[in-house]
Design a protein around this motif. Structure first.
Motif, PDB file in Angstrom:
ATOM      1  N   PRO A  22       0.805  -1.229   0.000  1.00 29.56           N
ATOM      2  CA  PRO A  22       0.000   0.000   0.000  1.00 29.56           C
ATOM      3  C   PRO A  22       0.835   1.275   0.000  1.00 29.56           C
ATOM      4  O   PRO A  22       0.589   2.196  -0.784  1.00 29.56           O
ATOM      5  N   GLY A  23       1.827   1.351   0.893  1.00 29.58           N
ATOM      6  CA  GLY A  23       2.633   2.556   0.986  1.00 29.58           C
ATOM      7  C   GLY A  23       4.040   2.257   1.450  1.00 29.58           C
ATOM      8  O   GLY A  23       4.288   1.252   2.129  1.00 29.58           O
ATOM      9  N   ALA A  24       4.964   3.138   1.097  1.00 29.08           N
ATOM     10  CA  ALA A  24       6.363   2.937   1.478  1.00 29.08           C
ATOM     11  C   ALA A  24       7.075   4.276   1.528  1.00 29.08           C
ATOM     12  O   ALA A  24       6.764   5.193   0.763  1.00 29.08           O
ATOM     13  N   THR A  25       8.044   4.358   2.431  1.00 31.44           N
ATOM     14  CA  THR A  25       8.956   5.507   2.445  1.00 31.44           C
ATOM     15  C   THR A  25      10.378   4.973   2.382  1.00 31.44           C
ATOM     16  O   THR A  25      10.690   3.915   2.930  1.00 31.44           O
ATOM     17  N   HIS A  35      18.619  11.474   1.055  1.00 27.65           N
ATOM     18  CA  HIS A  35      17.571  11.577   0.043  1.00 27.65           C
ATOM     19  C   HIS A  35      16.320  10.867   0.578  1.00 27.65           C
ATOM     20  O   HIS A  35      16.415   9.759   1.114  1.00 27.65           O
ATOM     21  N   GLU A  36      15.148  11.480   0.422  1.00 27.74           N
ATOM     22  CA  GLU A  36      13.913  10.914   0.944  1.00 27.74           C
ATOM     23  C   GLU A  36      12.866  10.791  -0.161  1.00 27.74           C
ATOM     24  O   GLU A  36      12.640  11.738  -0.918  1.00 27.74           O
ATOM     25  N   ALA A 237      11.457   7.240   8.095  1.00 22.54           N
ATOM     26  CA  ALA A 237      12.624   6.577   7.512  1.00 22.54           C
ATOM     27  C   ALA A 237      13.884   7.418   7.700  1.00 22.54           C
ATOM     28  O   ALA A 237      14.970   6.890   7.986  1.00 22.54           O
ATOM     29  N   ALA A 238      13.765   8.735   7.564  1.00 21.72           N
ATOM     30  CA  ALA A 238      14.941   9.597   7.709  1.00 21.72           C
ATOM     31  C   ALA A 238      15.469   9.584   9.134  1.00 21.72           C
ATOM     32  O   ALA A 238      16.682   9.664   9.348  1.00 21.72           O
ATOM     33  N   ASP A 239      14.577   9.483  10.135  1.00 18.99           N
ATOM     34  CA  ASP A 239      15.050   9.414  11.517  1.00 18.99           C
ATOM     35  C   ASP A 239      15.796   8.111  11.776  1.00 18.99           C
ATOM     36  O   ASP A 239      16.809   8.090  12.491  1.00 18.99           O
TER      37      ASP A 239
END
Length: 367
Positions: A22-25, A35-36, A237-239
């Motif tokens: 369904p969703g992803a980061t 990069h995000e 994800a960045a954290d």
């Protein structure tokens, strides 16, 4: 190779759709920058879109946070890696052969060689004494094998480590995490309690449904507070990447603050034990918290995580100065991870990851 946001956005979108996630980061450290990217939906029922600042449940990636807390205390001389756990927690007394309790050390809990069984789910409530109650309730948990003889992946052991952090610091595990890791690293999208996630765009887990697309899970969060040290951290994800970047940089933050000593950082990444059965645990070896990889002679480290319908993947290639974090909320998340990381790591770090069917290596790499 230079990271191309447009190319990898296209690949993330295509692979996510192909594997019905369904969703992803995705957060990638390459070329000296973070990069995000984000793709899909946080919740198929509401249609809320995933964004780069969205928060996901990390599952067992939380173990890296707990291991970092423990190693901070070791680094400060407040905790001995080879001390029997029962000397720190007299109430800790697992079932097993006579003397087994003294053979279970902090080091063996960190490296999953304590022999403790994998899981013991016990809801000890929402109070600040939840980990103390959990450890008392786990006093008769069985051993899968004698301590120090084999890898026995154990979430139980990490709840015990969380309680050790509490006893040594005089703070709850949640407070220690916020004060000793979250604040120094400036992690603005990291938390441990469900009510703290209400201020953020938060992913809903999804489970298999009647059709090809997964359906929202019946409840968002099913873990008790005592699961915190082994599985209850929520983050963007960045954290997650910023925590890994601190380890990649020898324990220092971008402004030079030393969150963890360089020797402790190196100890966490040092090979402690082989993992002969890669079907059970996705690693070639284990360090002190980190799962370790040998990609045809290229060393790396990381961790996987899973909660109810949410799955996370973290890989670090120190020789290439590359970090990749993928957070997802259901569907064929593992297939998405395998395909995307195979392409990313080959392009950015010249790493050739093995296909899922490859038998693992059973000897540690030369050093």
């Amino acid at each position: 190779m230079t990271f191309s946001p447009a190319h990898w956005q296209s690949r993330l979108d295509a692979l996510r759709a192909a594997h019905h996630v369904p969703g992803a980061t995705l957060a990638v450290f390459a070329d000296g920058r973070i990069h995000e990217l984000a793709s899909g939906l946080l919740h198929r029922g509401t249609g809320v879109e995933a964004t780069t600042d969205s928060v996901f449940q990390l599952g067992s990636i939380a173990k890296i946070y707990t291991a970092t807390l423990v190693m901070q205390l070791v680094d400060a001389g407040r905790l001995d890696l080879d001390a029997p756990v029962c000397e720190i927690l007299p109430e800790f007394s697992p079932a097993g052969a006579p003397g087994a309790d003294r053979a279970i050390t902090v080091r063996r809990l960190l490296s999953h060689t304590s022999g403790l069984t994998g899981d013991f789910t016990y809801d000890s409530g929402r109070g600040d004494d939840c980990l103390a109650d959990y450890v008392r309730a786990a006093r008769n948990v069985a051993l899968d094998c004698p301590p120090g003889t084999a890898v026995s992946y154990s979430s139980v052991g990490y709840s015990v480590l969380g309680r050790i952090v509490e006893v040594v610091t005089g703070r709850t595990w949640d407070q220690a995490l916020k004060e000793r890791i979250v604040a120094p690293l400036g992690l603005t999208h990291t938390m441990t309690l469900p009510e703290e996630a209400l201020a953020f765009r938060t992913a809903m887990g999804h489970l298999p449904g009647d059709g090809p697309e997964p359906e929202p899970a019946p409840a968002w969060d099913m873990m008790p507070r005592s699961a915190g040290p082994y599985g209850r951290v929520l983050a963007s994800a960045a954290d997650v990447l910023r925590l890994a970047k601190m380890h990649l940089d020898g324990g220092a933050t971008a402004d030079g603050t030393q969150v963890l000593g360089a020797r402790a950082v190196a100890a966490m990444q040092r090979w402690e034990v082989d993992v002969p059965d890669r079907w059970t645990v996705s690693a070639d070896g284990w360090g002190l918290g980190w799962s370790l990889y040998d990609w045809n002679g290229v060393p790396g480290y990381g961790h996987d995580g899973a909660s109810v319908g949410q799955y996370g993947y973290l890989r670090v290639v120190p020789g290439a100065d590359v970090i990749v974090v993928l957070l997802t909320n259901g569907g064929g998340a593992r297939r998405l991870y395998a395909d995307l990381f195979r392409e990313l790591l080959a392009d950015l770090a010249e790493v050739r990851t093995p296909p899922p069917s490859r038998r693992p290596r059973t000897r540690r790499p030369s050093t």
